[in-house]
Write a protein that holds these residues in place. Structure first.
Motif, PDB file in Angstrom:
ATOM      1  N   VAL A 504      -0.875   8.445 -41.252  1.00 43.88           N
ATOM      2  CA  VAL A 504      -0.652   8.905 -39.883  1.00 43.88           C
ATOM      3  C   VAL A 504      -1.458   8.023 -38.938  1.00 43.88           C
ATOM      4  CG1 VAL A 504      -0.875  10.802 -38.257  1.00 43.88           C
ATOM      5  CG2 VAL A 504      -0.213  11.264 -40.628  1.00 43.88           C
ATOM      6  N   PHE A 505      -0.765   7.374 -38.011  1.00 38.69           N
ATOM      7  CA  PHE A 505      -1.414   6.530 -37.010  1.00 38.69           C
ATOM      8  C   PHE A 505      -1.615   7.375 -35.758  1.00 38.69           C
ATOM      9  CE2 PHE A 505       0.458   3.691 -39.989  1.00 38.69           C
ATOM     10  CZ  PHE A 505      -0.294   2.528 -39.964  1.00 38.69           C
ATOM     11  N   ALA A 506      -2.872   7.585 -35.403  1.00 39.99           N
ATOM     12  CA  ALA A 506      -3.209   8.449 -34.263  1.00 39.99           C
ATOM     13  C   ALA A 506      -3.789   7.603 -33.141  1.00 39.99           C
ATOM     14  CB  ALA A 506      -4.201   9.520 -34.684  1.00 39.99           C
ATOM     15  N   VAL A 507      -3.136   7.636 -31.971  1.00 44.26           N
ATOM     16  CA  VAL A 507      -3.617   6.882 -30.816  1.00 44.26           C
ATOM     17  C   VAL A 507      -4.507   7.813 -29.997  1.00 44.26           C
ATOM     18  CG1 VAL A 507      -2.976   5.456 -28.855  1.00 44.26           C
ATOM     19  CG2 VAL A 507      -1.456   5.584 -30.844  1.00 44.26           C
ATOM     20  N   VAL A 508      -5.798   7.525 -29.977  1.00 36.89           N
ATOM     21  CA  VAL A 508      -6.776   8.391 -29.316  1.00 36.89           C
ATOM     22  C   VAL A 508      -7.648   7.539 -28.402  1.00 36.89           C
ATOM     23  CG1 VAL A 508      -8.539  10.160 -29.620  1.00 36.89           C
ATOM     24  CG2 VAL A 508      -6.858   9.752 -31.443  1.00 36.89           C
ATOM     25  N   THR A 509      -7.529   7.744 -27.098  1.00 40.03           N
ATOM     26  CA  THR A 509      -8.353   7.000 -26.151  1.00 40.03           C
ATOM     27  C   THR A 509      -9.055   7.975 -25.218  1.00 40.03           C
ATOM     28  OG1 THR A 509      -6.513   6.729 -24.598  1.00 40.03           O
ATOM     29  CG2 THR A 509      -6.818   5.004 -26.241  1.00 40.03           C
ATOM     30  N   ALA A 515      -7.876  13.895 -25.501  1.00 42.10           N
ATOM     31  CA  ALA A 515      -8.389  13.211 -26.689  1.00 42.10           C
ATOM     32  C   ALA A 515      -8.895  14.208 -27.713  1.00 42.10           C
ATOM     33  CB  ALA A 515      -9.502  12.234 -26.291  1.00 42.10           C
ATOM     34  N   ARG A 516      -9.590  15.243 -27.229  1.00 45.15           N
ATOM     35  CA  ARG A 516     -10.130  16.240 -28.165  1.00 45.15           C
ATOM     36  C   ARG A 516      -9.004  16.985 -28.891  1.00 45.15           C
ATOM     37  NH1 ARG A 516     -13.929  16.377 -23.953  1.00 45.15           N
ATOM     38  NH2 ARG A 516     -12.897  18.049 -22.827  1.00 45.15           N
ATOM     39  N   LYS A 517      -7.902  17.210 -28.183  1.00 46.82           N
ATOM     40  CA  LYS A 517      -6.771  17.879 -28.829  1.00 46.82           C
ATOM     41  C   LYS A 517      -6.158  16.997 -29.924  1.00 46.82           C
ATOM     42  CE  LYS A 517      -5.374  21.009 -25.080  1.00 46.82           C
ATOM     43  NZ  LYS A 517      -5.508  22.247 -25.881  1.00 46.82           N
ATOM     44  N   VAL A 533      -5.065   6.465 -39.722  1.00 50.74           N
ATOM     45  CA  VAL A 533      -5.438   5.220 -39.057  1.00 50.74           C
ATOM     46  C   VAL A 533      -5.563   5.545 -37.579  1.00 50.74           C
ATOM     47  CG1 VAL A 533      -4.809   2.844 -38.551  1.00 50.74           C
ATOM     48  CG2 VAL A 533      -4.168   3.856 -40.761  1.00 50.74           C
ATOM     49  N   ALA A 534      -6.760   5.440 -37.055  1.00 49.11           N
ATOM     50  CA  ALA A 534      -6.995   5.746 -35.645  1.00 49.11           C
ATOM     51  C   ALA A 534      -6.956   4.464 -34.828  1.00 49.11           C
ATOM     52  CB  ALA A 534      -8.336   6.427 -35.460  1.00 49.11           C
ATOM     53  N   ILE A 535      -6.256   4.515 -33.710  1.00 49.82           N
ATOM     54  CA  ILE A 535      -6.313   3.443 -32.721  1.00 49.82           C
ATOM     55  C   ILE A 535      -7.165   4.004 -31.597  1.00 49.82           C
ATOM     56  CG2 ILE A 535      -5.028   1.957 -31.160  1.00 49.82           C
ATOM     57  CD1 ILE A 535      -3.299   3.589 -34.131  1.00 49.82           C
ATOM     58  N   SER A 536      -8.350   3.472 -31.433  1.00 46.07           N
ATOM     59  CA  SER A 536      -9.346   4.155 -30.604  1.00 46.07           C
ATOM     60  C   SER A 536     -10.205   3.178 -29.830  1.00 46.07           C
ATOM     61  CB  SER A 536     -10.244   5.018 -31.507  1.00 46.07           C
ATOM     62  OG  SER A 536     -11.324   5.560 -30.784  1.00 46.07           O
ATOM     63  N   ASP A 537     -10.666   3.648 -28.650  1.00 48.06           N
ATOM     64  CA  ASP A 537     -11.614   2.874 -27.849  1.00 48.06           C
ATOM     65  C   ASP A 537     -13.051   3.287 -28.116  1.00 48.06           C
ATOM     66  OD1 ASP A 537     -11.653   5.354 -26.693  1.00 48.06           O
ATOM     67  OD2 ASP A 537     -10.848   4.712 -24.753  1.00 48.06           O
ATOM     68  N   GLY A 538     -13.274   4.146 -29.106  1.00 44.68           N
ATOM     69  CA  GLY A 538     -14.624   4.528 -29.510  1.00 44.68           C
ATOM     70  C   GLY A 538     -15.256   5.616 -28.684  1.00 44.68           C
ATOM     71  N   GLN A 539     -14.539   6.166 -27.688  1.00 37.65           N
ATOM     72  CA  GLN A 539     -15.145   7.185 -26.844  1.00 37.65           C
ATOM     73  C   GLN A 539     -15.135   8.570 -27.495  1.00 37.65           C
ATOM     74  OE1 GLN A 539     -14.550   6.951 -22.458  1.00 37.65           O
ATOM     75  NE2 GLN A 539     -12.924   5.493 -22.960  1.00 37.65           N
ATOM     76  N   PRO A 553     -10.602  -2.276 -26.565  1.00 41.87           N
ATOM     77  CA  PRO A 553     -11.654  -2.231 -25.543  1.00 41.87           C
ATOM     78  C   PRO A 553     -11.501  -0.993 -24.658  1.00 41.87           C
ATOM     79  CG  PRO A 553     -10.632  -4.399 -25.633  1.00 41.87           C
ATOM     80  CD  PRO A 553      -9.783  -3.496 -26.464  1.00 41.87           C
ATOM     81  N   GLU A 554     -12.624  -0.487 -24.169  1.00 42.83           N
ATOM     82  CA  GLU A 554     -12.582   0.658 -23.257  1.00 42.83           C
ATOM     83  C   GLU A 554     -11.955   0.226 -21.944  1.00 42.83           C
ATOM     84  OE1 GLU A 554     -15.745   3.716 -21.128  1.00 42.83           O
ATOM     85  OE2 GLU A 554     -16.288   2.764 -23.043  1.00 42.83           O
ATOM     86  N   THR A 555     -11.006   1.008 -21.447  1.00 45.32           N
ATOM     87  CA  THR A 555     -10.278   0.656 -20.236  1.00 45.32           C
ATOM     88  C   THR A 555      -9.680   1.918 -19.638  1.00 45.32           C
ATOM     89  OG1 THR A 555      -8.551  -0.790 -19.339  1.00 45.32           O
ATOM     90  CG2 THR A 555      -8.130   0.179 -21.489  1.00 45.32           C
ATOM     91  N   HIS A 556      -8.872   1.770 -18.599  1.00 47.62           N
ATOM     92  CA  HIS A 556      -8.190   2.915 -17.990  1.00 47.62           C
ATOM     93  C   HIS A 556      -7.139   3.466 -18.955  1.00 47.62           C
ATOM     94  CE1 HIS A 556      -5.716   5.224 -15.152  1.00 47.62           C
ATOM     95  NE2 HIS A 556      -6.782   5.219 -14.348  1.00 47.62           N
ATOM     96  N   PRO A 557      -6.890   4.786 -18.964  1.00 51.48           N
ATOM     97  CA  PRO A 557      -5.891   5.353 -19.887  1.00 51.48           C
ATOM     98  C   PRO A 557      -4.520   4.691 -19.804  1.00 51.48           C
ATOM     99  CG  PRO A 557      -7.154   7.113 -18.862  1.00 51.48           C
ATOM    100  CD  PRO A 557      -7.586   5.842 -18.200  1.00 51.48           C
ATOM    101  N   ARG A 558      -4.141   4.253 -18.594  1.00 55.04           N
ATOM    102  CA  ARG A 558      -2.825   3.615 -18.452  1.00 55.04           C
ATOM    103  C   ARG A 558      -2.743   2.326 -19.267  1.00 55.04           C
ATOM    104  NH1 ARG A 558      -0.544   3.762 -12.327  1.00 55.04           N
ATOM    105  NH2 ARG A 558      -0.849   5.972 -11.844  1.00 55.04           N
ATOM    106  N   THR A 559      -3.758   1.480 -19.138  1.00 56.13           N
ATOM    107  CA  THR A 559      -3.724   0.192 -19.819  1.00 56.13           C
ATOM    108  C   THR A 559      -4.130   0.313 -21.281  1.00 56.13           C
ATOM    109  OG1 THR A 559      -5.901  -0.229 -18.843  1.00 56.13           O
ATOM    110  CG2 THR A 559      -3.994  -1.229 -17.775  1.00 56.13           C
TER     111      THR A 559
END
Length: 596
Positions: A504-509, A515-517, A533-539, A553-559
């Motif tokens: 399961v690939f989970a996109v979490v930013t 994000a918590r949900k 497999v998490a795709i994450s900005d580490g936050q 990299p940490e960025t705005h949710p849109r980008t």
């Protein structure tokens, strides 16, 4: 899907020009190919299979005509056989035709022609065309009049090119299927897409529906089907033929994934003023819609879902519709702006949806990559994503530039919160994508899970369309089962499919409630022994529950959605490459779907 090439004035280079043109159109998807040249007679060579097989067949053939047409076929009527390949001829062999599209009344025409003595050798709808021309010639009509009369009897979509024995001319007609002329010095070309002749000229004329073209070594003319002259603009193609090469990459798709930083810069250039905190799109003008309806298909539909949320977050009601559904069940339009998102600008379902909206008096806007495409010409406004030519059938850089273009569109039409912050994130996007391309561990993830039973992708908000697109890329080029879900929907059915062999690939930013949900949904998956497999900005703390992390990299949710998508493109590519698939030309698929 399907490709057409034609040329006049190439003399001894005619055959090489046709075959080269077809090779540049391979990306459109095809299962057979053929060519015809004309002088005092018409010679045809065609075969099922790839261009290489056509080349082998041509080695023992003697085609000497100095005008010609060629075709790559994607099967619709009849299987991919030699007989069903284009070009098709009449009973006399003096007429050869290539055709893209679908002739809806072909069975009626075929029955009529067969009853009058014509013999058919294929299962295709196209074959009725040369026989209709044959009848007109037998009645004494000159070739041009014969072809005009034949085409006038066709119902449906078509791009048709015809050669006739004894005439150094290529005739062509268009309705709902793209055709473009290439204008060289003492030579003229015809094709379904510019790459077919881009090595020879950058001067083009786009045909519109209902137009008829005549190509000769002394020049070209465009008229209506009835023969009335049509004034046409000549456009200049602003990309170099080198851009359609692989540039040392193993596949076009990998090259185009790596071209994303440049494509994103091109999309942003001249439109974003970071100092002023504004976005200006001159092509669009002053549009302030009360609501927005997006229509699109496939990857472009995922971009439309993303774009709809951008507008909703700015307080403007917006929805994304599958274009094929929109046509048959049109929602209330009121004063909504209808936006067609289409990479090629020729997608049949999307064009139908846009035409439906225009018939109801609604303003339309095309978001497309192709200058001069049908969508760009027919809509009230056109906004170009500037991705450059994309050859791989599976969209990559066009999706990311669609995301960025829709950000610009939303910012230019709305009063979005944190506009300067968003613009700053857009500015940093090309370098952040480059960082992912340089550092991604996607190949290692692909090697770990190449033998999975299925792949699942989850996300929320801006990341939900990315999950859908990640699944689509996996399906398109690996031929493995893959599904994308809004992560909260897992427990409403799809969780039954989750096993220890379904990563399961989970996109979490970010680290907000959304994000918590998603992290909570990841825990549900982990409890069923599925690898994550998490795709994450580490936050967030999703890495605690993941077997692998693809970092952004940490960025705005849109980008962040654009960055996450880059990783998923690479994962799909590497899995497909491990399987040894034909990544640029996946089975059963075409780059531009020009039939409904």
């Amino acid at each position: 899907m399907c490709g057409i090439i034609g040329c006049v004035g190439r003399d001894d280079a005619t055959l090489d020009t046709l075959v080269h043109g077809l090779s540049t159109l391979e990306y459109r998807g095809y299962d057979s190919a053929g060519v015809a040249t004309a002088s005092n007679s018409v010679d045809v060579v065609k075969t099922s299979g790839k261009i290489e097989e056509l080349r082998e067949t041509l080695e023992g053939a003697a085609l000497t005509g100095d005008v010609g047409i060629g075709h790559t076929r994607w099967s619709t009527h009849g299987p991919p056989t030699d007989a069903n390949s284009h070009p098709h001829q009449d009973c006399t062999g003096d007429v050869a035709v290539v055709h893209n599209g679908i002739i809806e009344n072909y069975q009626h025409l075929r029955d009529e022609l067969a009853a009058s003595g014509h013999t058919f050798t294929s299962d295709t709808d196209t074959e009725v065309i040369p026989h209709l021309v044959e009848d007109q010639l037998a009645e004494g009509a000159e070739p041009e009049r014969a072809i005009r009369n034949a085409v006038s009897r066709l119902e449906g979509s078509y791009a048709v090119a015809v050669v006739v024995a004894g005439h150094g001319t290529v005739y062509a007609a268009r309705n709902d299927s793209p055709l473009v002329l290439g204008l060289g010095e003492d030579e003229t070309f015809l094709a379904s897409d510019v790459p077919a002749f881009r090595d020879y000229t950058d001067q083009v004329v786009y045909l519109d529906d209902g137009e008829f073209a005549r190509l000769e070594d002394k020049g070209w003319t465009v008229t209506t089907l009835d023969g009335d002259p049509v004034e046409k603009d000549v456009d200049t193609i602003d990309w170099d033929p080198e851009e359609t090469g692989k540039s040392g990459y193993d596949h076009y798709m990998l090259k185009e994934i790596h071209e994303q930083p440049r494509a994103l810069r091109q999309c942003l250039r001249g439109r974003v003023d970071e100092m002023a905190g504004t976005v200006t799109i001159e092509d669009v003008g002053d549009l302030s819609p009360d609501g927005v309806q997006f229509v699109a298909c496939g990857t472009s539909y995922h971009a439309a879902l993303y774009g709809a949320q951008l507008f909703r977050d700015a307080g403007i009601p917006a929805q994304a519709f599958l274009a094929s559904e929109y046509v048959t069940s049109v929602p209330p339009l009121s004063d909504a702006l209808v936006v067609g998102v289409t990479q090629s600008g020729e997608t049949a379902d999307t064009l139908s949806a846009l035409r439906t909206a225009r018939k109801r008096g609604v303003k339309t806007l095309a978001v497309t990559n192709v200058v001069g495409s049908t969508a760009a010409r027919e809509c009230n406004h056109a906004f170009y994503i500037r991705a450059g030519p994309e050859i791989g059938v599976a969209a990559s850089k066009t999706f990311s530039t669609q995301q960025v273009a829709l950000n610009q569109l939303a910012l230019s039409m709305t009063d979005a919160d944190a506009t300067r912050e968003i613009i700053s994130a857009l500015r940093d996007l090309p370098s952040n994508v480059q960082r992912i391309l340089d550092e991604s561990t996607a190949r290692s993830v692909a090697e770990t899970y190449e033998n999975a039973d299925a792949y699942f992708f989850i996300g929320r908000g801006y990341q939900y369309p990315v999950a859908l697109e990640g699944a689509l890329k996996m399906k398109e080029i690996t031929y493995k089962h893959a599904e994308g879900f809004a992560s909260g929907e897992l427990k409403h059915g799809p969780l039954a499919l989750v096993t220890e062999n379904t990563p399961v690939f989970a996109v979490v930013t970010g680290d907000d409630e959304q994000a918590r949900k998603i992290v909570g949904n990841v825990k549900e998956v982990e409890a069923r022994d599925a690898p994550v497999v998490a795709i994450s900005d580490g936050q967030s703390d999703v890495s605690r529950y993941a077997d692998h992390v693809l970092e952004i990299p940490e960025t705005h949710p849109r980008t962040a959605a654009v960055l996450a998508n880059t990783h998923l493109q690479l994962v799909a590519y590497h899995v497909a490459n491990l399987f040894g698939h034909n990544i640029d030309k996946p089975r059963n698929l075409a780059k531009s779907v020009t039939v409904e």
